[in-house]
Write a protein that holds these residues in place. Structure first.
Motif, PDB file in Angstrom:
ATOM      1  N   ALA A 171      45.283 -31.656 -97.775  1.00  0.00           N
ATOM      2  CA  ALA A 171      45.461 -31.484 -96.348  1.00  0.00           C
ATOM      3  C   ALA A 171      46.393 -32.682 -95.793  1.00  0.00           C
ATOM      4  O   ALA A 171      46.169 -33.790 -96.309  1.00  0.00           O
ATOM      5  CB  ALA A 171      44.037 -31.638 -95.638  1.00  0.00           C
ATOM      6  N   THR A 172      47.492 -32.209 -95.057  1.00  0.00           N
ATOM      7  CA  THR A 172      48.520 -33.151 -94.757  1.00  0.00           C
ATOM      8  C   THR A 172      48.063 -33.699 -93.186  1.00  0.00           C
ATOM      9  O   THR A 172      48.469 -34.916 -92.962  1.00  0.00           O
ATOM     10  CB  THR A 172      49.752 -32.453 -94.598  1.00  0.00           C
ATOM     11  OG1 THR A 172      49.623 -31.199 -93.651  1.00  0.00           O
ATOM     12  CG2 THR A 172      50.097 -31.931 -95.882  1.00  0.00           C
ATOM     13  N   SER A 173      47.198 -33.142 -92.513  1.00  0.00           N
ATOM     14  CA  SER A 173      46.716 -33.792 -91.367  1.00  0.00           C
ATOM     15  C   SER A 173      45.389 -33.236 -91.033  1.00  0.00           C
ATOM     16  O   SER A 173      44.975 -31.908 -91.449  1.00  0.00           O
ATOM     17  CB  SER A 173      47.615 -33.448 -90.027  1.00  0.00           C
ATOM     18  OG  SER A 173      47.591 -32.042 -89.700  1.00  0.00           O
ATOM     19  N   MET A 174      44.385 -33.644 -90.231  1.00  0.00           N
ATOM     20  CA  MET A 174      43.188 -33.276 -89.797  1.00  0.00           C
ATOM     21  C   MET A 174      42.641 -33.892 -88.592  1.00  0.00           C
ATOM     22  O   MET A 174      42.951 -34.963 -88.397  1.00  0.00           O
ATOM     23  CB  MET A 174      42.354 -33.506 -91.064  1.00  0.00           C
ATOM     24  CG  MET A 174      40.979 -32.843 -91.105  1.00  0.00           C
ATOM     25  SD  MET A 174      39.984 -32.460 -92.569  1.00  0.00           S
ATOM     26  CE  MET A 174      40.425 -33.905 -93.646  1.00  0.00           C
ATOM     27  N   ILE A 175      41.838 -33.304 -87.813  1.00  0.00           N
ATOM     28  CA  ILE A 175      41.141 -33.649 -86.853  1.00  0.00           C
ATOM     29  C   ILE A 175      40.001 -32.973 -86.522  1.00  0.00           C
ATOM     30  O   ILE A 175      39.828 -31.601 -86.906  1.00  0.00           O
ATOM     31  CB  ILE A 175      41.873 -33.370 -85.410  1.00  0.00           C
ATOM     32  CG1 ILE A 175      41.681 -34.219 -84.361  1.00  0.00           C
ATOM     33  CG2 ILE A 175      42.268 -32.061 -85.221  1.00  0.00           C
ATOM     34  CD1 ILE A 175      42.499 -34.305 -83.039  1.00  0.00           C
ATOM     35  N   ASP A 176      38.828 -33.326 -85.915  1.00  0.00           N
ATOM     36  CA  ASP A 176      37.625 -32.657 -85.466  1.00  0.00           C
ATOM     37  C   ASP A 176      37.868 -32.279 -84.020  1.00  0.00           C
ATOM     38  O   ASP A 176      38.587 -32.692 -83.274  1.00  0.00           O
ATOM     39  CB  ASP A 176      36.540 -33.285 -85.614  1.00  0.00           C
ATOM     40  CG  ASP A 176      35.979 -34.262 -84.498  1.00  0.00           C
ATOM     41  OD1 ASP A 176      36.796 -35.135 -84.153  1.00  0.00           O
ATOM     42  OD2 ASP A 176      34.975 -34.056 -83.851  1.00  0.00           O
ATOM     43  N   ILE A 177      37.355 -30.838 -83.783  1.00  0.00           N
ATOM     44  CA  ILE A 177      37.347 -30.316 -82.629  1.00  0.00           C
ATOM     45  C   ILE A 177      36.418 -30.843 -81.555  1.00  0.00           C
ATOM     46  O   ILE A 177      35.154 -30.083 -81.612  1.00  0.00           O
ATOM     47  CB  ILE A 177      37.541 -28.858 -82.651  1.00  0.00           C
ATOM     48  CG1 ILE A 177      38.581 -28.258 -83.880  1.00  0.00           C
ATOM     49  CG2 ILE A 177      38.048 -28.102 -81.154  1.00  0.00           C
ATOM     50  CD1 ILE A 177      39.975 -28.798 -83.563  1.00  0.00           C
ATOM     51  N   SER A 178      36.485 -31.778 -80.841  1.00  0.00           N
ATOM     52  CA  SER A 178      35.582 -32.246 -80.013  1.00  0.00           C
ATOM     53  C   SER A 178      35.860 -31.621 -78.741  1.00  0.00           C
ATOM     54  O   SER A 178      35.066 -31.403 -77.530  1.00  0.00           O
ATOM     55  CB  SER A 178      35.401 -33.782 -80.112  1.00  0.00           C
ATOM     56  OG  SER A 178      36.796 -34.298 -79.533  1.00  0.00           O
ATOM     57  N   ASP A 179      37.123 -31.748 -78.024  1.00  0.00           N
ATOM     58  CA  ASP A 179      37.528 -31.443 -76.565  1.00  0.00           C
ATOM     59  C   ASP A 179      38.127 -29.923 -76.606  1.00  0.00           C
ATOM     60  O   ASP A 179      38.611 -29.394 -75.370  1.00  0.00           O
ATOM     61  CB  ASP A 179      38.824 -32.393 -76.084  1.00  0.00           C
ATOM     62  CG  ASP A 179      38.043 -33.725 -76.241  1.00  0.00           C
ATOM     63  OD1 ASP A 179      36.833 -33.911 -75.918  1.00  0.00           O
ATOM     64  OD2 ASP A 179      38.781 -34.657 -76.421  1.00  0.00           O
TER      65      ASP A 179
END
Length: 284
Positions: A171-179
């Protein structure tokens, strides 16, 4: 964790009336949620949760039984995530406030950042989207069903270990979906200096979401694209072969257009709000 290991850290604050309500959620739910939302941030860096520190503030008249049930929820979710409850602090306050600091091990890897997406990457998600938002819509109208949506709003379903698997897959970037998916992928797009284009037809609208949307006259895709609190993971990968088998490809990364970085849906801008605004919305 061993001395010298690289670590990832995260801090989250849950405030009564903003992130939970006692008439909607049991104390154990609040404890579980406090752990889950924080470890989701650790997952989004490709790390493995190791331990948590918890600061707890509450009014003096809060029943002891509520506090004990809350602590049980903390312990239950820590066990599920494979993390240790290391300690914390307790103080008096007007409202219940929970501040959690999570510590995770990167197991020798570099952290996956929001700034690593590159043109040509694929965008994929792991986990549910829109369920918590639909549950909030139900609760806000005084109902308690569909139960699966209400439960999703009370406690997010975080797939512990999925972030490390994505990191290992490249994975080159990642984030969790909180908003909200659009809001949080917007953070990735701006940090990376790219455009992200999502395909509407890549998403399957689950039956409970369809039912609630029909009942309140809403577009079910609004839940999917702008609903927060599910804490699914979204990541970019360099090729189709790199996307883990249990992730869903939903779009692609392109160069920024005239120095504008952001998120599109089928090539166009989503016209309504992209997600939760902490200082422009009333919260839960």
């Amino acid at each position: 964790l061993a001395i010298g290991d690289a670590v990832a850290t995260s801090v989250d604050v849950l405030v009564e009336g903003v992130h939970f309500r006692r008439n909607w959620s049991e104390a154990r739910d609040v404890g579980r949620k406090a752990v889950a939302v924080n470890i989701a941030d650790i997952e989004a860096m490709g790390a493995r949760a190791a331990g948590l520190l918890v600061g707890f503030s509450a009014p003096a008249d809060l029943p002891l039984g509520w506090v004990l049930d809350f602590a049980d929820g903390l312990s239950q979710e820590c066990q599920a995530a494979g993390a240790s409850l290391l300690g914390g602090d307790v103080t008096r306050a007007r409202d219940i406030t929970v501040a959690v600091t999570a510590i995770g091990s990167l197991d020798g890897r570099a952290p996956v950042l929001r700034s690593g997406a590159r043109p040509g990457d694929l965008v994929a998600i792991h986990g549910r989207l829109g369920w918590a938002a639909a549950g909030l819509a139900v609760l806000g109208r005084g109902f308690r069903s569909p139960r699966v949506l209400v439960e999703a709003q009370r406690v997010p379903q975080v797939s512990y270990g999925a972030g490390a698997i994505a990191a290992q897959a490249g994975a080159t970037s990642m984030i969790d979906i909180s908003d909200g998916l659009l809001a949080d992928l917007g953070h990735v797009a701006r940090a990376s200096g790219v455009l992200i284009d999502l395909r509407r037809d890549a998403f399957e609208v689950a039956e409970p979401l369809q039912a609630v949307a029909a009942a309140i006259g809403a577009d079910p895709y609004t839940f999917l694209f702008t609903g927060g609190d599910d804490h699914a993971l979204a990541a970019t990968f360099p090729s189709p072969d790199a996307v883990p088998a249990d992730w869903l490809a939903i779009g692609s990364v392109a160069p920024a257009d005239d120095d504008h970085a952001g998120v599109l849906v089928d090539g166009t801008v989503w016209e309504s709000a992209a997600g939760f605004d902490h200082f422009g919305s009333s919260g839960t």
